[in-house]
Design an enzyme around this catalytic site. Structure first.
Site, PDB file in Angstrom:
ATOM      1  N   HIS A 161       0.879  -1.177   0.000  1.00 46.00           N
ATOM      2  CA  HIS A 161       0.000   0.000   0.000  1.00 46.00           C
ATOM      3  C   HIS A 161       0.912   1.221   0.000  1.00 46.00           C
ATOM      4  O   HIS A 161       1.983   1.192   0.617  1.00 46.00           O
ATOM      5  CB  HIS A 161      -0.841   0.106   1.271  1.00 46.00           C
ATOM      6  N   ASP A 195       2.300   2.012   3.347  1.00 42.89           N
ATOM      7  CA  ASP A 195       3.236   1.057   3.974  1.00 42.89           C
ATOM      8  C   ASP A 195       4.664   1.521   3.752  1.00 42.89           C
ATOM      9  O   ASP A 195       5.528   1.297   4.574  1.00 42.89           O
ATOM     10  CB  ASP A 195       3.160  -0.339   3.334  1.00 42.89           C
ATOM     11  N   GLU A 245     -10.696  -6.936  -4.491  1.00 45.77           N
ATOM     12  CA  GLU A 245     -10.514  -8.008  -3.500  1.00 45.77           C
ATOM     13  C   GLU A 245     -11.754  -8.087  -2.610  1.00 45.77           C
ATOM     14  O   GLU A 245     -11.969  -7.217  -1.769  1.00 45.77           O
ATOM     15  CB  GLU A 245      -9.262  -7.699  -2.668  1.00 45.77           C
ATOM     16  N   ASP A 304      -5.516 -13.670   9.261  1.00 44.77           N
ATOM     17  CA  ASP A 304      -4.371 -13.550   8.330  1.00 44.77           C
ATOM     18  C   ASP A 304      -3.194 -14.445   8.703  1.00 44.77           C
ATOM     19  O   ASP A 304      -2.056 -13.978   8.828  1.00 44.77           O
ATOM     20  CB  ASP A 304      -3.884 -12.088   8.254  1.00 44.77           C
TER      21      ASP A 304
HETATM   22  C1  XUL Z   1      -7.473  -6.634   4.292  1.00 40.23           C
HETATM   23  C2  XUL Z   1      -6.655  -7.065   3.136  1.00 40.23           C
HETATM   24  C3  XUL Z   1      -5.807  -6.005   2.528  1.00 40.23           C
HETATM   25  C4  XUL Z   1      -5.733  -6.080   1.051  1.00 40.23           C
HETATM   26  C5  XUL Z   1      -4.989  -4.934   0.423  1.00 40.23           C
HETATM   27  O1  XUL Z   1      -8.191  -7.651   4.854  1.00 40.23           O
HETATM   28  O2  XUL Z   1      -6.649  -8.207   2.766  1.00 40.23           O
HETATM   29  O3  XUL Z   1      -4.554  -6.061   3.100  1.00 40.23           O
HETATM   30  O4  XUL Z   1      -5.138  -7.264   0.619  1.00 40.23           O
HETATM   31  O5  XUL Z   1      -5.515  -3.706   0.766  1.00 40.23           O
HETATM   32 CO    CO Z   2      -5.696  -9.198   1.178  1.00 40.84          CO
END
Ligand code: XUL
Ligand code: CO
Length: 439
Positions: free
Chosen positions: A101, A104, A232, A309
């Site tokens: 991003h 980041d 996404e 995650d």
């Molecule tokens: C949030 C997510 C993000 C996207 C990019 O859940 O997955 O990190 O991948 O903005």
């Molecule tokens: Co993601």
């Protein structure tokens, strides 16, 4: 170049019987498979945000991660140190791609102009390191969710000034992605959703979201960016209801606004499971609609209702994901982006390596199993036979569009003693186990 992980040397493939935790057991980057190296097939990417920025903080406690660059007082010095750490990690883990991003890689300044200038300075440095190492950008994106200005959303904010600010930010992030040769640009909905309908004009918000995406698609053409634009999907978190709930919702939305040719999907495992689907379901749905763009490779915890995650270590998942990828003719411009973070208690720098090794090995093994499954046509033969009634007789007529309700009623009245076959789910699950355990 400053080294941050001096005690760890390049991770090598040592095979499944190695007991060295700092080695690959299944990921053999240079192994040739059907004319391409394993590395070229899997297109792994390192995620900047979790790997270099994640602190390990949670709502109950402070950050835990030991990252040498966190101690640097000057934000720009820290930003450049993260770039060095990123390239050292990619080199040592044999990963070709990274994703980021805008926020980041460089900090937010007092004004947008100042923020953009700092971004340019760090991007100059990233570009230099890319040229030196040959590493590539899988995708870039804009962080439209962290700063308080985005509390009501970005493109779906009730404040038009926020819409404009978000547009400016995406424009800049697309410029930077193009400049670095990014192969895709990702839109994750951030805070594009709502908490309560009591204060929300959902119709306007969704229309504005479509307007925003249309402007992005137009801008892509204007700057001749040749990467794919990807959306996404995610159903919840941070907002209660995210507009991009799942693959089917996003595809319907894109079609409603005539944007289906401009965008593909970036499918993430943990987002799929939060939406009540399997990872394979979302990838399969994207694939059969010609919309599989890229993959955020992680995993959630089946007992938790949020986006944990975690690094993907479930061989069943990775096998079925790679099965879909092979059926898709490969990942094309997409990749396997580890949108994953070591657990809060896995706080040492070494844990970054151990986490990536776990994810990469699990995908490498899953890839091999999937190749064998497809080579042997195990599932294909079964599925083909299961639907064989559509190859001849009345089935063929249905598929060719030659019959209507009246014709089918006539047929059914004459053929009402129907014999159906077993779906054999358990047998197929057992065969899948057999392939995973023995191939
Ligand atoms: C949030 C997510 C993000 C996207 C990019 O859940 O997955 O990190 O991948 O903005
Ligand atoms: Co993601």
């Amino acid at each position: 170049m400053k080294q941050f992980f001096e005690s760890i040397s390049k991770i090598k493939y040592e095979g499944p019987s190695s007991t060295n935790p700092f080695s690959f057991k299944y990921y053999n980057p240079d192994e040739m498979i059907n004319g391409k190296t394993m590395k070229e097939h899997l297109r792994f990417a390192l995620t900047y945000w979790h790997t270099l920025c994640g602190t390990g903080g949670d709502p109950f406690g402070d950050g835990t991660m030991q990252r040498p660059w966190f101690d640097m007082a000057d934000p720009m010095e820290q930003a450049k140190a993260k770039v060095d750490a990123c390239f050292e990690l990619m080199e040592k883990l044999d990963i070709d791609y990274f994703t980021f991003h805008d926020r980041d890689v460089s900090p937010e300044g007092k004004t947008l102009a100042e923020t953009n200038a700092m971004l340019d300075e760090v991007v100059d440095y990233i570009e230099k390191r890319m040229k030196e190492t040959g590493k590539k950008l899988l995708w870039g994106t804009a962080c439209l969710f962290k700063h308080p200005r985005f509390m009501h959303g970005a493109a779906t904010s009730c404040e038009a000034d926020v819409f404009a600010y978000a547009a400016a930010q995406v424009k800049k992030a697309m410029d930077v992605t193009k400049r670095l040769g990014g192969e895709n640009y990702v839109f994750w909905g951030g805070r594009e959703g709502y908490e309560t309908l009591l204060n929300t004009d959902m119709k306007l918000e969704e229309e504005n979201f479509a307007r925003f995406l249309k402007m992005a698609a137009d801008y892509k053409k204007k700057i001749a960016f040749t990467g794919e634009l990807l959306i996404e999907p995610k159903p919840k978190e941070p907002t209660k209801h995210q507009y991009d709930t799942d693959a089917a919702t996003v595809l319907g939305f894109l079609r409603k606004y005539g944007l289906e040719k401009e965008f593909k999907l970036n499918i993430e495992a943990n987002h799929a499971t939060l939406a009540g689907h399997t990872f394979q379901h979302e990838i399969h749905l994207a694939r059969i609609n010609g919309a599989l763009g890229s993959i955020d490779a992680n995993i959630g915890d089946p007992n938790l209702g949020w986006d944990t995650d975690q690094f993907p270590t479930n061989i069943y998942d990775t096998t079925l994901v790679m099965y879909e990828v092979i059926k898709n003719g490969g990942l094309h411009k997409g990749g396997l982006n580890f949108d994953a973070k070591p657990r809060r208690a896995s706080f040492e720098p070494e844990d970054i390596f151990l986490s990536y090794i776990a994810g990469m090995d699990t995908f490498a093994k899953g890839f091999k199993v999937a190749l064998k499954l497809i080579e042997d046509g195990v599932l294909e033969k079964f599925v083909e036979e299961r639907y064989s009634s559509y190859k001849q007789g009345i089935g063929k007529e249905i598929v060719s569009g030659n019959v209507d309700f009246e014709a089918l009623e006539k047929y059914a009245l004459e053929n009402d003693q129907i014999k159906v076959k077993s779906g054999r789910q358990e047998m197929l699950e057992s065969i899948l186990n057999q392939y995973i355990l023995s191939k």
